[in-house]
Design a protein around this motif. Structure first.
Motif, PDB file in Angstrom:
ATOM      1  N   TYR A 124      94.403 -43.129  -2.468  1.00  8.16           N
ATOM      2  CA  TYR A 124      94.077 -42.113  -3.455  1.00  8.16           C
ATOM      3  C   TYR A 124      93.646 -40.836  -2.743  1.00  8.16           C
ATOM      4  O   TYR A 124      92.997 -40.886  -1.697  1.00  8.16           O
ATOM      5  CB  TYR A 124      92.925 -42.580  -4.348  1.00  8.16           C
ATOM      6  CG  TYR A 124      93.353 -43.439  -5.521  1.00  8.16           C
ATOM      7  CD1 TYR A 124      93.977 -42.869  -6.624  1.00  8.16           C
ATOM      8  CD2 TYR A 124      93.106 -44.811  -5.530  1.00  8.16           C
ATOM      9  CE1 TYR A 124      94.355 -43.644  -7.708  1.00  8.16           C
ATOM     10  CE2 TYR A 124      93.478 -45.606  -6.604  1.00  8.16           C
ATOM     11  CZ  TYR A 124      94.103 -45.021  -7.689  1.00  8.16           C
ATOM     12  OH  TYR A 124      94.475 -45.794  -8.757  1.00  8.16           O
ATOM     13  N   PRO A 125      93.978 -39.680  -3.317  1.00  5.14           N
ATOM     14  CA  PRO A 125      93.445 -38.436  -2.741  1.00  5.14           C
ATOM     15  C   PRO A 125      91.942 -38.366  -2.963  1.00  5.14           C
ATOM     16  O   PRO A 125      91.413 -38.925  -3.921  1.00  5.14           O
ATOM     17  CB  PRO A 125      94.180 -37.345  -3.515  1.00  5.14           C
ATOM     18  CG  PRO A 125      94.551 -37.977  -4.815  1.00  5.14           C
ATOM     19  CD  PRO A 125      94.828 -39.424  -4.499  1.00  5.14           C
ATOM     20  N   GLY A 126      91.275 -37.692  -2.086  1.00  8.64           N
ATOM     21  CA  GLY A 126      89.833 -37.537  -2.205  1.00  8.64           C
ATOM     22  C   GLY A 126      89.380 -36.260  -1.543  1.00  8.64           C
ATOM     23  O   GLY A 126      90.184 -35.462  -1.054  1.00  8.64           O
ATOM     24  N   HIS A 127      88.069 -36.076  -1.515  1.00  6.09           N
ATOM     25  CA  HIS A 127      87.526 -34.854  -0.929  1.00  6.09           C
ATOM     26  C   HIS A 127      87.912 -34.740   0.546  1.00  6.09           C
ATOM     27  O   HIS A 127      88.250 -33.647   1.022  1.00  6.09           O
ATOM     28  CB  HIS A 127      86.005 -34.863  -1.074  1.00  6.09           C
ATOM     29  CG  HIS A 127      85.356 -33.565  -0.710  1.00  6.09           C
ATOM     30  ND1 HIS A 127      85.618 -32.391  -1.378  1.00  6.09           N
ATOM     31  CD2 HIS A 127      84.471 -33.256   0.277  1.00  6.09           C
ATOM     32  CE1 HIS A 127      84.904 -31.409  -0.836  1.00  6.09           C
ATOM     33  NE2 HIS A 127      84.210 -31.913   0.169  1.00  6.09           N
ATOM     34  N   ARG A 128      87.901 -35.845   1.251  1.00  2.68           N
ATOM     35  CA  ARG A 128      88.196 -35.822   2.686  1.00  2.68           C
ATOM     36  C   ARG A 128      89.656 -35.466   2.940  1.00  2.68           C
ATOM     37  O   ARG A 128      89.961 -34.685   3.848  1.00  2.68           O
ATOM     38  CB  ARG A 128      87.873 -37.196   3.300  1.00  2.68           C
ATOM     39  CG  ARG A 128      88.166 -37.280   4.796  1.00  2.68           C
ATOM     40  CD  ARG A 128      87.887 -38.686   5.313  1.00  2.68           C
ATOM     41  NE  ARG A 128      88.679 -39.676   4.585  1.00  2.68           N
ATOM     42  CZ  ARG A 128      89.957 -39.920   4.834  1.00  2.68           C
ATOM     43  NH1 ARG A 128      90.609 -39.243   5.776  1.00  2.68           N
ATOM     44  NH2 ARG A 128      90.607 -40.829   4.137  1.00  2.68           N
ATOM     45  N   LEU A 165      90.073 -25.411 -14.727  1.00  2.00           N
ATOM     46  CA  LEU A 165      88.926 -26.001 -14.037  1.00  2.00           C
ATOM     47  C   LEU A 165      87.698 -25.110 -14.156  1.00  2.00           C
ATOM     48  O   LEU A 165      86.580 -25.594 -14.375  1.00  2.00           O
ATOM     49  CB  LEU A 165      89.252 -26.239 -12.567  1.00  2.00           C
ATOM     50  CG  LEU A 165      90.255 -27.343 -12.232  1.00  2.00           C
ATOM     51  CD1 LEU A 165      90.454 -27.438 -10.720  1.00  2.00           C
ATOM     52  CD2 LEU A 165      89.793 -28.690 -12.788  1.00  2.00           C
ATOM     53  N   VAL A 166      87.882 -23.804 -13.996  1.00  3.71           N
ATOM     54  CA  VAL A 166      86.742 -22.882 -14.123  1.00  3.71           C
ATOM     55  C   VAL A 166      86.167 -22.953 -15.525  1.00  3.71           C
ATOM     56  O   VAL A 166      84.942 -23.023 -15.712  1.00  3.71           O
ATOM     57  CB  VAL A 166      87.170 -21.446 -13.771  1.00  3.71           C
ATOM     58  CG1 VAL A 166      86.025 -20.469 -14.063  1.00  3.71           C
ATOM     59  CG2 VAL A 166      87.579 -21.349 -12.307  1.00  3.71           C
ATOM     60  N   MET A 167      87.031 -22.946 -16.529  1.00  4.83           N
ATOM     61  CA  MET A 167      86.535 -23.021 -17.904  1.00  4.83           C
ATOM     62  C   MET A 167      85.792 -24.324 -18.159  1.00  4.83           C
ATOM     63  O   MET A 167      84.751 -24.344 -18.820  1.00  4.83           O
ATOM     64  CB  MET A 167      87.696 -22.860 -18.886  1.00  4.83           C
ATOM     65  CG  MET A 167      88.287 -21.474 -18.913  1.00  4.83           C
ATOM     66  SD  MET A 167      89.554 -21.298 -20.198  1.00  4.83           S
ATOM     67  CE  MET A 167      90.059 -19.586 -19.933  1.00  4.83           C
ATOM     68  N   GLN A 168      86.310 -25.427 -17.632  1.00  2.00           N
ATOM     69  CA  GLN A 168      85.627 -26.707 -17.803  1.00  2.00           C
ATOM     70  C   GLN A 168      84.270 -26.703 -17.109  1.00  2.00           C
ATOM     71  O   GLN A 168      83.328 -27.331 -17.586  1.00  2.00           O
ATOM     72  CB  GLN A 168      86.501 -27.836 -17.252  1.00  2.00           C
ATOM     73  CG  GLN A 168      87.730 -28.125 -18.102  1.00  2.00           C
ATOM     74  CD  GLN A 168      88.657 -29.137 -17.458  1.00  2.00           C
ATOM     75  OE1 GLN A 168      89.052 -28.982 -16.299  1.00  2.00           O
ATOM     76  NE2 GLN A 168      88.998 -30.169 -18.184  1.00  2.00           N
ATOM     77  N   ALA A 215      80.629 -28.323  -9.790  1.00  4.32           N
ATOM     78  CA  ALA A 215      80.995 -28.420 -11.206  1.00  4.32           C
ATOM     79  C   ALA A 215      82.508 -28.412 -11.368  1.00  4.32           C
ATOM     80  O   ALA A 215      83.070 -29.201 -12.142  1.00  4.32           O
ATOM     81  CB  ALA A 215      80.363 -27.273 -11.988  1.00  4.32           C
ATOM     82  N   ALA A 216      83.213 -27.535 -10.646  1.00  2.00           N
ATOM     83  CA  ALA A 216      84.678 -27.499 -10.723  1.00  2.00           C
ATOM     84  C   ALA A 216      85.280 -28.729 -10.066  1.00  2.00           C
ATOM     85  O   ALA A 216      86.306 -29.244 -10.519  1.00  2.00           O
ATOM     86  CB  ALA A 216      85.205 -26.231 -10.055  1.00  2.00           C
ATOM     87  N   GLU A 260      88.185 -33.968 -10.387  1.00  2.14           N
ATOM     88  CA  GLU A 260      88.195 -35.416 -10.155  1.00  2.14           C
ATOM     89  C   GLU A 260      88.327 -36.185 -11.461  1.00  2.14           C
ATOM     90  O   GLU A 260      89.026 -37.206 -11.528  1.00  2.14           O
ATOM     91  CB  GLU A 260      86.918 -35.822  -9.408  1.00  2.14           C
ATOM     92  CG  GLU A 260      86.886 -35.317  -7.966  1.00  2.14           C
ATOM     93  CD  GLU A 260      85.530 -35.525  -7.307  1.00  2.14           C
ATOM     94  OE1 GLU A 260      84.575 -35.930  -8.020  1.00  2.14           O
ATOM     95  OE2 GLU A 260      85.418 -35.267  -6.090  1.00  2.14           O
ATOM     96  N   ALA A 261      87.689 -35.705 -12.513  1.00  3.78           N
ATOM     97  CA  ALA A 261      87.797 -36.379 -13.808  1.00  3.78           C
ATOM     98  C   ALA A 261      89.179 -36.192 -14.411  1.00  3.78           C
ATOM     99  O   ALA A 261      89.669 -37.058 -15.137  1.00  3.78           O
ATOM    100  CB  ALA A 261      86.732 -35.850 -14.766  1.00  3.78           C
TER     101      ALA A 261
END
Length: 473
Positions: free
Chosen positions: A146-150, A188-191, A334-335, A340-341
């Protein structure tokens, strides 16, 4: 509404599963769809309906709120709750088609699409193919995880390097959130920013329609702000933000879409000062810029509220769907949570490819060649159409044409399509309830031959020279 109607609602509440407010909302929804409840008809007060169907007032209030959020009901302070006027005539879903040239299509077509830009190929297609082969042979992030932050770290660092000539203030890889193109970044910014049941987003008077589409997905209200020759008017911004309790302003400072305005440094400071007065977040969309920046980014001027969004769609290729958000100081999380969600993260082959492309030694020359080629297309547009009221920039992928007397934008678009040329009218950029000027946007189409492109412009010039001479009686 009579006693038979209340009896029907009582019957609906006695069957089915789930909370009573959802069953009540569904019963009202079906009544609207069937025509039993007509547009404009007033619903009973909350307490009256609660008494008649033997539920609590809170149950009725939640059902009303659910249908109001869905656009089926409308409320007015002191007036009550009504069936929305447009509740039974929702427009059909129309998916926008933005590709200007089909893959492997002929180079000299008669029909030419000038709706969205198509980049000239100055070598980026070859670079993308070669980089894909290199990554396929030894993918840095693998192909089984899975893709992730790393896995996105190298791409985020490449974005920071890519933005080194843009004044955005202190910037590190942890401030960058990757997205599926700039439109995904806007969402993403709006969310990350918007809160409450019916938040308000402010946009330029004529603005990129993607702002509106993203806001509508989040059930936000979109309100336009008047502009002058320098962009959004700060005085109008403060007044409207206070009236609407708005939370976010979306705008472009370098290449405004569709008016091509480059906002002065002084106006940018005025916008920032206004945003601070009314506690407004700022989303700066830099997608259309091809040349050097003309002033500081809003994030540099307001590091606590400036969001920056861009992508590779207008500078390399839209096929990659690679974009990015640069968050204000300390607000990237927050973004990132929204990303991720929503989609976990970008596909690892894409982040590996982006990291390779953004740091490739041939990229600066390639983008310089792209600017030169785009300038040639723009000069063709000026040569063909320059005697009309035309706004243009050699470093932009479109021009803005105010139509001569005798033409309305919608009629001109139909006439152009009958001549094999597709265009965008000002209505696409205006508020749905606002008044759009009789103007059109024409995009560079570098996917067809110059012969086809010039022929299309000739046909448009012929239309402009011969407006219809009909008198309505």
């Amino acid at each position: 509404m009579d006693t038979i109607w209340f009896g029907d609602l009582s019957d609906a509440l006695s069957v089915g599963t789930g909370p009573k407010y959802t069953r009540l909302a569904e019963a009202l929804r079906q009544a609207i769809a069937s025509g039993a409840l007509k547009p404009g008809e007033k619903l009973p007060p909350v307490r009256d309906l609660a008494y008649r169907v033997s539920v609590t007032p809170g149950t009725v209030a939640r059902a009303y709120t659910r249908l109001t959020d869905a656009g089926l009901l409308e409320t007015g302070v002191g007036r009550g709750t009504f069936v929305a006027q447009k509740a039974i005539s929702a427009p059909p879903l129309r998916v926008p088609e933005v590709d200007s040239v089909l893959h492997n299509s002929e180079a000299d077509p008669h029909d030419v699409n000038l709706i969205s830009p198509h980049l000239p190929n100055v070598g980026q297609a070859r670079l993308i193919r070669e980089s894909l082969m290199q990554i396929a042979a030894a993918p840095p992030s693998g192909v089984m995880h899975y893709p992730g932050h790393r896995t996105g770290q190298a791409a985020r660092e490449a974005v920071v390097s890519y933005l080194s000539n843009v004044t955005l203030g202190r910037l590190g890889a942890e401030d960058v959130v990757l997205s599926h193109g700039a439109q995904s970044g806007i969402l993403l910014v709006m969310q990350a920013v918007l809160t409450g049941r019916r938040p308000v987003v402010l946009v330029e008077e004529l603005a990129y329609p993607g702002y509106r589409r993203a806001a509508e997905l989040l059930r936000a209200e979109v309100v336009p702000v008047p502009m002058d020759e320098h962009g959004v008017r700060p005085d109008a911004l403060v007044e409207i933000a206070r009236q609407t309790d708005a939370q976010l302003l979306c705008l472009s400072t370098e290449v405004q879409n569709p008016l091509l305005i480059a906002m002065t440094a002084a106006r940018r400071l005025e916008i920032v000062e206004a945003a601070r007065r009314v506690n407004l977040q700022l989303l700066e969309d830099d997608t259309y810029r091809l040349g050097a920046v003309t002033g500081p980014g809003l994030r540099a001027l307001a590091p606590e509220r400036g969001w920056f969004v861009s992508s590779l769609s207008k500078s390399l290729s839209p096929a990659l769907r690679f974009g990015f958000v640069v968050a204000p100081d300390g607000q990237a999380q927050a973004a990132r949570r929204a990303a991720e969600a929503g989609f976990f993260g970008l596909a690892t082959p894409i982040t590996d490819l982006a990291a390779t492309l953004l740091t490739h030694p041939s990229l600066p020359k390639m983008q310089d060649d792209l600017r030169k080629e785009v300038a040639c297309y723009v000069r063709s547009m000026v040569n063909k159409l320059g005697r009309f009221d035309l706004r243009w920039r050699e470093d932009a992928l479109f021009v803005w044409l105010s139509l001569p007397p005798g033409w309305r934008a919608s009629a001109f678009a139909r006439a152009a399509e009958s001549e094999g040329v597709q265009i965008r009218t000002a209505e696409d950029y205006a508020d749905r309830n606002g008044r759009a000027p009789h103007a059109i946007r024409l995009a560079v189409n570098g996917g067809v031959s110059r012969k086809s492109f010039d022929n299309a412009l000739e046909r448009l010039r012929g239309l402009l020279d011969h407006p219809p001479e009909r008198i309505a009686v």
